[in-house]
Motif scaffolding. Sequence first.
Motif, short mmCIF file in Angstrom:
data_model
loop_
_atom_site.label_atom_id
_atom_site.label_comp_id
_atom_site.label_asym_id
_atom_site.label_seq_id
_atom_site.Cartn_x
_atom_site.Cartn_y
_atom_site.Cartn_z
N ILE A 29 6.19 8.57 -1.26
CA ILE A 29 5.23 8.90 -2.32
C ILE A 29 4.79 7.65 -3.05
O ILE A 29 3.58 7.37 -3.18
N PHE A 30 5.76 6.84 -3.51
CA PHE A 30 5.38 5.68 -4.33
C PHE A 30 4.62 4.63 -3.54
O PHE A 30 3.67 4.05 -4.03
N LEU A 31 5.05 4.42 -2.31
CA LEU A 31 4.37 3.39 -1.50
C LEU A 31 2.95 3.85 -1.16
O LEU A 31 1.99 3.09 -1.34
N PHE A 32 2.83 5.09 -0.70
CA PHE A 32 1.51 5.55 -0.30
C PHE A 32 0.58 5.70 -1.50
O PHE A 32 -0.58 5.32 -1.45
N ALA A 33 1.10 6.22 -2.61
CA ALA A 33 0.26 6.43 -3.79
C ALA A 33 -0.29 5.11 -4.31
O ALA A 33 -1.39 5.06 -4.86
N ASN A 34 0.46 4.04 -4.14
CA ASN A 34 -0.02 2.75 -4.64
C ASN A 34 -0.79 1.95 -3.59
O ASN A 34 -1.59 1.09 -3.94
N GLY A 35 -0.50 2.20 -2.33
CA GLY A 35 -1.15 1.40 -1.29
C GLY A 35 -2.43 1.99 -0.77
O GLY A 35 -3.39 1.27 -0.48
N ILE A 36 -2.47 3.34 -0.65
CA ILE A 36 -3.62 3.97 0.00
C ILE A 36 -4.94 3.75 -0.77
O ILE A 36 -5.96 3.45 -0.16
N PRO A 37 -4.93 3.86 -2.13
CA PRO A 37 -6.20 3.64 -2.84
C PRO A 37 -6.82 2.28 -2.53
O PRO A 37 -8.04 2.17 -2.33
#
Lengths: 282, 280
Positions: A29-37
């Motif tokens: 969650i934390f990695l994707f939420a910060n990286g995907i945008p």
Amino acid sequence: MLDLKEKLAHGMFLFCACICIICVALICIFLFANGIPAIKEIGLFDFLFGVNWAPLDEEFGIFPMIIGSIYVTAGAIFFGVIFGVLCAIFLSKFCPLYLNKILNPIIHLMAGIPSIVYGFFGLVVIVPLVQYYFGTSGKGILSASLLLGIMILPTIISISKTAIDSVPTNYYEGALALGITHERSVFFILLPAAKSGILTSIILGIGRAIGETMAVVMIAGNQAIIPQSILDGTRTLTANIVLEMGYATDLHRNALLGTAVVLFVFILMINISFSLICRRKS
Amino acid sequence: MKMHKDTLSLFLLFCTYSAIFIVVCIFTILIGYILFKGIPALQWQNFSPTYNSVNVSMLPAIINTIFIVFASLLLSTPIGVFGAIYLVEYAKKNSKFLMLINLMTETLSGIPSIVFGLFGYLLFVVFFGFGYSFFSGVLTLSIMILPLIIKTTQEALMSVPVGYKEGSFALGIGKLKTIFYIILPSSLSGIISGIILSTGRIIGESAALIYTSGTLAQIFQSGFDSGRSLSVHMYALLSEGLYINQAYGAASILLVVVILLNLLSTLSIKYFTKGRTCKS
């Protein structure tokens, strides 16, 4: 009363077992939420296949780093697998007992040496050697591959050894009965029979090599360009993060987190293929 | 009867012998070179209680490392051991849930430390607002060593003979008491060697700590203070490029500690297994 205690304990044990799942979920969650945008803002195609990494000009293409990671890992696997599998064969089938008692702890110890110490060793021993023999700066794919090859040796040796040990002895005895020498039967009968275990060790080695950071940063040269030869400097995905995370801000920082997402996806794919192979085996 | 060896067999024999020879050589060079250069580089000023650019003391880093090791183990060991107890003693064999947890443990152990570092940074440093601090570092490392502790404990628990458990049940002792008084004590050696392995992992870790506990060269004053461990200290020395001798010193200390931990883990296994065979 006693029953309640047992139930409580059961619940507590269950909760502790679930913490692993929670942790993996949190990491995702934390990695994707910060990286995907950031990846979205840069554009997935531009991000993955852009060849320019120029944070000051807002250009974030990680293709050179992906190529760098692949080259370095391939080189590490080349050295690591050749030496690792040969060592595993030696330890499993050629080694006298007294030597085994010395060599096994050594392999164990190799696995425990911190990566920063390996990196330092690469910096003070491997880099000058490459520099001397090839006349380059010494930092580059070749040095990084050699060092990573050494670092993944314990993984490859111990898993391959287990695989070779677990081949039924009648395979070997059958081969000997047909008049084949010890060496030939080990290499041509036991080795093919243990190939799924050896493949597992290679996959784990790939995961280890892709994820390795501190050692690679020190000796890979870190140029963010696509390398032309094996002696050129290169930058891996992990190195990209460590080198710039300290001072990056805004989109630059998020692009680095995006790099971590790509790395994480690589690792997940490797893990899944690993467990698929394990399942097929059993 | 000695069999006549053909050329190919001799070649294969030569390959295996030279491979093991080269690997042992590389390893000996690695250890020997670093200790040879590192131990003479250690001086009393490297161990003064405060760090500055004149003495480049590693004592604060060593003390921080000890704090981090104890706190991470304190947090991670009970969770790991209890989780492993559930997996071995309570979960149904071949159930989907057991498979899921095993898959997640494997995934967690395969995640590179730099990803743990960024995750710790995002969750503990930024989201919970701990900043670069002792807490952030310890929490991140506890998650990192969790799969290792679970795996080793699981193996240790599974190797306990079924008879122990059955005997205890036959005497009418409850499941919880059986676990704590019979199964855990007899799998102690495996659990302890897992803990020792984790200690080595924590001491060697640098990538995950740089972005969580930070790189400040001071002893932790409180849980919210930043501080560097010995590995991070070594990385900082190398990236500054000025203190190569001190880096040799730090590297040799790290190596000696890892060697000692390895010895300790072998000894503990020997000690405990010997005790068990004597009793039975």
